[in-house]
Design a protein around this motif. Structure first.
Motif, PDB file in Angstrom:
ATOM      1  N   GLN A 326     -34.943 -31.710 -15.569  1.00 18.17           N
ATOM      2  CA  GLN A 326     -33.995 -30.605 -15.620  1.00 18.17           C
ATOM      3  C   GLN A 326     -33.213 -30.654 -16.926  1.00 18.17           C
ATOM      4  O   GLN A 326     -33.368 -31.569 -17.740  1.00 18.17           O
ATOM      5  N   ASP A 368     -41.993 -21.859 -12.464  1.00 14.48           N
ATOM      6  CA  ASP A 368     -42.473 -22.223 -11.134  1.00 14.48           C
ATOM      7  C   ASP A 368     -43.260 -21.034 -10.618  1.00 14.48           C
ATOM      8  O   ASP A 368     -42.681 -20.056 -10.139  1.00 14.48           O
ATOM      9  N   LYS A 371     -42.109 -17.434 -11.464  1.00 12.92           N
ATOM     10  CA  LYS A 371     -40.698 -17.497 -11.832  1.00 12.92           C
ATOM     11  C   LYS A 371     -40.519 -18.221 -13.164  1.00 12.92           C
ATOM     12  O   LYS A 371     -41.255 -19.153 -13.485  1.00 12.92           O
ATOM     13  N   ASN A 467     -29.378 -24.662 -14.535  1.00 16.83           N
ATOM     14  CA  ASN A 467     -29.928 -23.474 -13.903  1.00 16.83           C
ATOM     15  C   ASN A 467     -31.096 -23.846 -12.994  1.00 16.83           C
ATOM     16  O   ASN A 467     -31.871 -24.759 -13.304  1.00 16.83           O
ATOM     17  N   THR A 468     -31.214 -23.140 -11.893  1.00 16.70           N
ATOM     18  CA  THR A 468     -32.319 -23.338 -10.956  1.00 16.70           C
ATOM     19  C   THR A 468     -33.024 -22.004 -10.743  1.00 16.70           C
ATOM     20  O   THR A 468     -32.521 -20.945 -11.137  1.00 16.70           O
ATOM     21  N   PHE A 469     -34.163 -22.049 -10.080  1.00 14.37           N
ATOM     22  CA  PHE A 469     -34.885 -20.817  -9.802  1.00 14.37           C
ATOM     23  C   PHE A 469     -34.130 -19.963  -8.786  1.00 14.37           C
ATOM     24  O   PHE A 469     -34.274 -18.744  -8.768  1.00 14.37           O
ATOM     25  N   GLU A 470     -33.285 -20.607  -7.982  1.00 14.98           N
ATOM     26  CA  GLU A 470     -32.463 -19.868  -7.019  1.00 14.98           C
ATOM     27  C   GLU A 470     -31.188 -19.342  -7.680  1.00 14.98           C
ATOM     28  O   GLU A 470     -30.696 -18.264  -7.327  1.00 14.98           O
ATOM     29  N   ASN A 471     -30.662 -20.104  -8.650  1.00 20.32           N
ATOM     30  CA  ASN A 471     -29.439 -19.719  -9.373  1.00 20.32           C
ATOM     31  C   ASN A 471     -29.697 -19.856 -10.878  1.00 20.32           C
ATOM     32  O   ASN A 471     -29.320 -20.853 -11.502  1.00 20.32           O
ATOM     33  N   PRO A 472     -30.330 -18.865 -11.468  1.00 24.34           N
ATOM     34  CA  PRO A 472     -30.810 -19.007 -12.847  1.00 24.34           C
ATOM     35  C   PRO A 472     -29.763 -18.807 -13.931  1.00 24.34           C
ATOM     36  O   PRO A 472     -30.078 -18.988 -15.115  1.00 24.34           O
TER      37      PRO A 472
END
Length: 506
Positions: A326, A368, A371, A467-472
């Motif tokens: 990450q 991902d 995404k 940042n995440t794929f749920e919260n970019p």
């Protein structure tokens, strides 16, 4: 309050755009799934290249891309990656994860990617397990525009016109995974191999990059240059155009490479330790540069820092050979600090390639499936893009404090300043403090009152924000408004743990 004094009459070296370069290796999901999904993928693509990724990279203004490695380069045999894809040889990627490499991304695909990105090309040749003939024929295949076996083969494979190879690396890490060579032996190999890098396009000669040192191996730098300069033509420029340097910031590792520390779960002490270790880049450039000055006082040979960035433990549950990690605000500060350092040494540093472009190490994007997200490091590169090709201005910080403590103490603010052809001045700063904002008075030595802010952006957040794929968009570029004009410039308040870019013009 710290004071940043900009002598806008003292124009220095040009900041080579290639300082903002990137590295893509056949490693984990960098090439496959990251950059290339194939022509038949349901993920939107152009000739196999992901549209979303290419569009974001173009927005970031990628100047040069290095390929195919890395350690992979010295076991890569280019003829395995040309021709009909169903007939290309498969191999085991012994360096990275032991997975099958089907060679569906090869020479043609690399140049197509660079065409879409609009960037220069940097090809790394195989010295460790290859031959002079193999490398020479690859150069012929890529660049010859006449009648020859390799040019004819390229045409048979669907590309009539030759490509432009801007940079060619003669081996990679030949002190290690590229053959475990001694510096004198490698230097003799370099002399032999570079002889056969033919410049078939006389108007655009290939810049040749020699394998330089790992971190602070100053002995390697001295012995390689000593051997290369022994019995060489007077016109040494063209014999060697660049000397590489590799340095990774390892947050917690001492002697155990199996434990480098988490990308997201770290303490404040480790945060400052990471930044201090990254600051070591300044010393490396100075000391390797001093050796280079002995042989090349006119600085015709560029220092090419073609692998740099944070290297942490992989994300839990992922293949350890894929180096997927990450990317947090800590990474953003490391990127901002290093890019400022490279800018200020642009008289010698002519290229730098962060490792790696996507899904590997300190990448600018993660994917991902269909995404894609941009990392904090992405936004720093995007903010700093205006430095590319601009002229470095003399600048210095007065009253700059420190952060961290004892062995982890380092300057609180890092900066660099440049002016482009339109007279726009770009000022980039990092505030490395987790505790406090920093007021900085920016003072220009000439016509300070006539300059106005035309653009100001920043990224900021908690040290381990990502940042995440749920919260970019936990970390993203935002407009910076905390500044005021003064008779000689402006004052700014840099948020804690931030990277800020301010552009001013008359």
């Amino acid at each position: 309050m710290a004071k940043l004094v900009i002598n806008n009459e003292n124009k220095k070296s040009t900041i080579a755009p290639e300082i903002y370069g990137h590295f893509s290796e056949h490693l984990g999901r960098c090439i496959y799934e990251g950059l290339y999904v194939g022509e038949n993928s349901d993920i939107p693509n152009v000739n196999g290249m992901r549209k979303d990724v290419v569009e974001a990279l173009r927005e970031m203004k990628v100047p040069v891309l290095r390929w195919p490695g890395g350690c992979f380069a010295d076991e890569y045999h280019w003829m395995d990656g040309i021709g009909p894809k169903e007939k290309r040889k498969k191999m085991i990627n012994t360096h990275w994860g032991g997975v099958v490499e089907d060679n569906s991304f090869g020479t043609h695909e690399f140049f197509e990617l660079c065409r879409q990105l609009g960037c220069k090309t940097y090809v790394n040749a195989n010295v460790g397990s290859g031959t002079v003939r193999e490398m020479s024929e690859w150069v012929e295949y890529m660049t010859f525009n006449g009648v020859s076996p390799m040019a004819d083969l390229r045409k048979e494979n669907g590309h009539e016109e030759p490509w432009v190879v801007d940079y060619l690396g003669v081996g990679n890490e030949n002190w290690g995974c590229g053959g475990n060579m001694r510096p004198q032996f490698y230097a003799d190999e370099y002399r032999r191999y570079q002889t056969y890098v033919r410049n078939y396009n006389g108007n655009k000669p290939i810049a040749k990059i020699c394998c330089g040192a790992n971190v602070d191996d100053y002995h390697w730098t001295k012995e390689v240059l000593d051997t290369c300069f022994d019995h060489t033509p007077e016109h040494f420029h063209g014999f060697m155009d660049g000397l590489s340097l590799h340095y990774y910031t390892l947050p917690e590792t001492e002697d155990d490479w199996n434990f480098k520390g988490s990308a997201t779960d770290f303490t404040e002490e480790v945060f400052y330790q990471t930044l201090k270790r990254s600051y070591f880049m300044e010393e490396l450039i100075n000391k390797h540069g001093a050796i280079m000055d002995t042989y090349d006082p006119d600085k015709k040979i560029g220092m090419m820092i073609d692998e740099w960035g944070i290297w942490t433990d992989v994300e839990p549950g992922t293949n350890p050979g894929f180096l997927y990690q990450q990317n947090t605000m800590r990474d953003a500060l490391v990127a901002g600090m290093n890019l400022n350092i490279f800018n200020k040494h642009s008289d010698r540093v002519k290229m730098a390639c962060i490792a790696q472009m996507i899904n590997v190490l300190q990448s600018v994007m993660l994917t991902d499936g269909e995404k894609m997200i941009k990392t904090p490091t992405y936004y720093v590169f995007k903010m700093y893009r205006h430095h590319q090709g601009a002229t470095l201005l003399d600048s210095s910080l007065v009253g700059n404090g420190t952060v961290g403590s004892e062995k982890n103490e380092l300057p609180k603010v890092f900066e660099s300043v440049s002016e482009d052809a339109d007279g726009v001045i770009t000022i980039t700063l990092t505030n490395n403090s987790l505790e406090s904002a920093e007021d900085v008075e920016i003072q220009l030595t000439k016509d300070g009152a006539s300059y106005k802010v035309c653009e100001a952006v920043f990224v900021s957040g908690k040290m381990n924000a990502y940042n995440t794929f749920e919260n970019p968009e936990v970390v993203k570029e935002e407009e910076f408004k905390d500044f005021n004009r003064t008779p000689n410039g402006i004052t700014v308040k840099l948020p804690a743990c931030s990277v800020v870019s301010i552009r001013i013009k008359k």
